[in-house]
Design a protein around this motif. Structure first.
Motif, PDB file in Angstrom:
ATOM      1  N   HIS A  95      11.355   4.087 -21.456  1.00 30.10           N
ATOM      2  CA  HIS A  95       9.925   4.370 -21.344  1.00 30.10           C
ATOM      3  C   HIS A  95       9.635   5.843 -21.605  1.00 30.10           C
ATOM      4  CE1 HIS A  95       8.329   0.475 -20.660  1.00 30.10           C
ATOM      5  NE2 HIS A  95       9.295   0.219 -19.798  1.00 30.10           N
ATOM      6  N   ARG A  96      10.601   6.698 -21.328  1.00 30.08           N
ATOM      7  CA  ARG A  96      10.450   8.109 -21.689  1.00 30.08           C
ATOM      8  C   ARG A  96      10.461   8.256 -23.209  1.00 30.08           C
ATOM      9  NH1 ARG A  96      14.453  12.718 -21.310  1.00 30.08           N
ATOM     10  NH2 ARG A  96      13.090  14.516 -21.501  1.00 30.08           N
ATOM     11  N   ASP A 104       5.751   6.780 -22.321  1.00 33.63           N
ATOM     12  CA  ASP A 104       5.045   6.260 -21.152  1.00 33.63           C
ATOM     13  C   ASP A 104       5.683   6.855 -19.900  1.00 33.63           C
ATOM     14  OD1 ASP A 104       3.807   4.827 -19.150  1.00 33.63           O
ATOM     15  OD2 ASP A 104       4.152   2.857 -20.059  1.00 33.63           O
ATOM     16  N   LEU A 105       5.314   8.096 -19.584  1.00 33.57           N
ATOM     17  CA  LEU A 105       5.975   8.822 -18.506  1.00 33.57           C
ATOM     18  C   LEU A 105       5.668   8.256 -17.134  1.00 33.57           C
ATOM     19  CD1 LEU A 105       5.670  12.468 -19.862  1.00 33.57           C
ATOM     20  CD2 LEU A 105       7.475  10.765 -20.237  1.00 33.57           C
ATOM     21  N   GLY A 106       4.500   7.668 -16.945  1.00 30.13           N
ATOM     22  CA  GLY A 106       4.181   7.039 -15.666  1.00 30.13           C
ATOM     23  C   GLY A 106       5.106   5.870 -15.388  1.00 30.13           C
ATOM     24  N   ASN A 107       5.305   5.015 -16.378  1.00 33.25           N
ATOM     25  CA  ASN A 107       6.199   3.872 -16.238  1.00 33.25           C
ATOM     26  C   ASN A 107       7.640   4.347 -16.100  1.00 33.25           C
ATOM     27  OD1 ASN A 107       6.978   1.187 -16.101  1.00 33.25           O
ATOM     28  ND2 ASN A 107       6.322   0.679 -18.162  1.00 33.25           N
ATOM     29  N   GLY A 142       8.616   7.081 -14.727  1.00 34.94           N
ATOM     30  CA  GLY A 142       8.763   7.577 -13.354  1.00 34.94           C
ATOM     31  C   GLY A 142       9.053   6.457 -12.375  1.00 34.94           C
ATOM     32  N   TYR A 143       8.368   5.339 -12.532  1.00 36.63           N
ATOM     33  CA  TYR A 143       8.622   4.178 -11.675  1.00 36.63           C
ATOM     34  C   TYR A 143      10.084   3.750 -11.788  1.00 36.63           C
ATOM     35  CZ  TYR A 143       8.851  -0.668 -10.185  1.00 36.63           C
ATOM     36  OH  TYR A 143       9.252  -1.842  -9.579  1.00 36.63           O
ATOM     37  N   ARG A 153      12.607   6.051 -10.161  1.00 34.04           N
ATOM     38  CA  ARG A 153      12.646   5.817  -8.714  1.00 34.04           C
ATOM     39  C   ARG A 153      13.460   4.568  -8.387  1.00 34.04           C
ATOM     40  NH1 ARG A 153       7.479   7.561  -9.627  1.00 34.04           N
ATOM     41  NH2 ARG A 153       6.553   5.480  -9.483  1.00 34.04           N
ATOM     42  N   THR A 172      13.685  12.320 -12.229  1.00 32.59           N
ATOM     43  CA  THR A 172      12.996  12.220 -13.519  1.00 32.59           C
ATOM     44  C   THR A 172      13.594  13.245 -14.470  1.00 32.59           C
ATOM     45  OG1 THR A 172      10.983  11.483 -12.445  1.00 32.59           O
ATOM     46  CG2 THR A 172      10.752  12.379 -14.661  1.00 32.59           C
TER      47      THR A 172
END
Length: 100
Positions: free
Chosen positions: A59-60, A64-67, A69-70, A73, A79
């Protein structure tokens, strides 16, 4: 049989990953070959932390940095903020037990 990072990188010259690769390494292999969709299909169906780490990386790559990040985690990983190539190499080395 892929037993170290050098062999894993050398295997990228082939048409398909080595059959003995687990899902996270197979996903990482396809990512290196530029087939994001195939890599994503492989890791999204694996519930392990290693697959989540590769999923975050993908995703990076996608931007899509928000996804991402999920998934970092979920993987229990920080990150990443370095280059994508450096992250790919770090994931490969870790998943292969840091064998060079």
């Amino acid at each position: 049989m892929v037993v170290n990072v050098a062999a894993f990188i050398a295997s990228l010259g082939g048409a398909t990953p080595a059959p003995d690769l687990n899902a996270p390494l197979a996903g990482l292999w396809w990512a290196a070959k530029g087939d994001w969709d195939q890599a994503h299909r492989i890791v999204q169906d694996d519930n392990g932390r290693d697959a989540a780490w590769v999923h975050a990386y993908l995703h990076r790559v996608e931007g899509d940095l928000g996804n991402a990040g999920y998934w970092y985690r979920q993987a229990g990983q920080p990150t990443a903020n370095g280059s994508l190539q450096a992250e790919w190499e770090r994931i490969a080395a870790t998943l292969l037990g840091s064998k060079t």
